[in-house]
Design an enzyme around this catalytic site. Structure first.
Site, PDB file in Angstrom:
ATOM      1  N   GLU A 188     100.095 -20.667  73.031  1.00  0.00           N
ATOM      2  CA  GLU A 188      99.635 -21.141  74.339  1.00  0.00           C
ATOM      3  C   GLU A 188      98.160 -21.532  74.318  1.00  0.00           C
ATOM      4  OE1 GLU A 188      99.725 -16.539  74.601  1.00  0.00           O
ATOM      5  OE2 GLU A 188     100.767 -18.153  73.542  1.00  0.00           O
ATOM      6  N   ASP A 228      93.157 -20.795  76.580  1.00  0.00           N
ATOM      7  CA  ASP A 228      94.415 -20.063  76.427  1.00  0.00           C
ATOM      8  C   ASP A 228      95.037 -19.894  77.813  1.00  0.00           C
ATOM      9  OD1 ASP A 228      95.854 -17.918  74.419  1.00  0.00           O
ATOM     10  OD2 ASP A 228      95.796 -17.190  76.477  1.00  0.00           O
ATOM     11  N   ASP A 254     107.882 -23.211  78.502  1.00  0.00           N
ATOM     12  CA  ASP A 254     107.677 -24.524  77.873  1.00  0.00           C
ATOM     13  C   ASP A 254     107.146 -25.533  78.890  1.00  0.00           C
ATOM     14  OD1 ASP A 254     108.586 -23.502  75.504  1.00  0.00           O
ATOM     15  OD2 ASP A 254     110.586 -24.404  75.631  1.00  0.00           O
ATOM     16  N   ASN A 279     107.004 -16.182  80.768  1.00  0.00           N
ATOM     17  CA  ASN A 279     108.275 -16.211  80.026  1.00  0.00           C
ATOM     18  C   ASN A 279     109.221 -15.110  80.500  1.00  0.00           C
ATOM     19  OD1 ASN A 279     107.977 -18.451  78.312  1.00  0.00           O
ATOM     20  ND2 ASN A 279     106.772 -17.279  76.841  1.00  0.00           N
TER      21      ASN A 279
END
Length: 271
Positions: free
Chosen positions: A195, A152, A169, A160
């Site tokens: 993720e 992860d 992204d 973000n």
């Protein structure tokens, strides 16, 4: 006849008339025995074709030639119609082959799209489970080792929030590319969701899987994401699990790797 041909050539400079004149002279000199040539001779009403034949004719000490013109219009029309039909057939075949190639390309693209995560280019979750289930069945049936790595991206929400979703992204693509470069061709690497990424390792024990997981962790830690003028450090938390008996299932393997991954997060991440 020869004079007529030569006058006609002077008037039109038609190379075919010159060819007839030259051939006729050669035959009269005994240098060749025959000559033939097809030529158009259209009337105002229709398209016409003829064939000219010149043949050596020796007799009574004189060298002569027989010149014959035969109307072959009907044959020529049939040949031209057949040629047009062949050309149409060739074009139709070519168009069909092109359509088939485009269809296969579209089908391959569709199949690839159905198997691939659009953002990262890794296998998607659906394709992972389709293939992983079969690999787990083989491992159980033949008692082969099978391991799974689940990892992860750490603090993804902060990436973000600070740099924007486009940076998020880009981070996922960056991590996927690095991890895909570390796994083997025989391994199944996929985006598990959000993720999270997963790699199923056939014929691989726990120790080998842990070594690969560490290589992935180190590679990601060392290669920060370049985002504009900024460097975005990235790390991952990884869980590793191995199938230890022939009664194990893929679901148990994933569940154990998931527990190990959360243990890595609880212990401070990037491990």
């Amino acid at each position: 006849y020869l004079e007529i041909c030569e006058r006609a050539f002077c008037a039109s400079e038609d190379e075919s008339i010159s060819a007839v004149s030259n051939a006729l002279r050669e035959i009269l000199r005994g240098e060749r025995e025959q000559f033939s040539m097809e030529y158009p001779c259209n009337s105002p009403q229709e398209e016409r074709w003829f064939i000219l034949r010149i043949t050596l004719c020796d007799g009574e000490g004189h060298t002569r030639a027989v010149v014959a013109h035969e109307n072959i219009t009907e044959r020529k029309k049939a040949e031209n119609a057949l040629a047009r039909a062949d050309e149409e057939l060739r074009r139709a075949k070519q168009a069909l082959e092109t359509a088939n190639a485009e269809l296969w390309t579209a089908l391959a693209r569709e199949q690839q799209s159905a198997r691939t995560d659009e953002l990262t280019g890794a296998s998607n979750r659906r394709h992972f489970f389709d293939v992983a289930s079969a690999l787990a069945d083989v491992a159980r049936r033949y008692g082969q080792p099978l391991s799974l790595i689940l990892f992860d991206l750490d603090h993804f929400k902060l990436i973000n929030d600070r740099f924007g979703h486009q940076a998020g992204d880009a981070a996922l693509r960056h991590v996927a590319r690095i991890a895909a470069g570390e796994v083997r061709a025989a391994d199944l690497f996929a985006r598990y969701g959000g993720e999270e990424f997963v790699a199923l390792l056939p014929e691989t024990g726990a120790e080998e899987a842990a070594d690969l997981a560490e290589r992935i962790r180190v590679a990601i830690e060392r290669q920060a994401l370049e985002w504009g003028t900024q460097r975005v450090p990235l790390t991952v938390s990884i869980g590793v699990a191995a199938m230890t008996n022939t009664d194990g299932t893929l679901e148990e393997l994933i569940r154990n790797a998931d527990k190990a991954m959360y243990a890595a997060k609880a212990a401070g991440r990037n491990r």
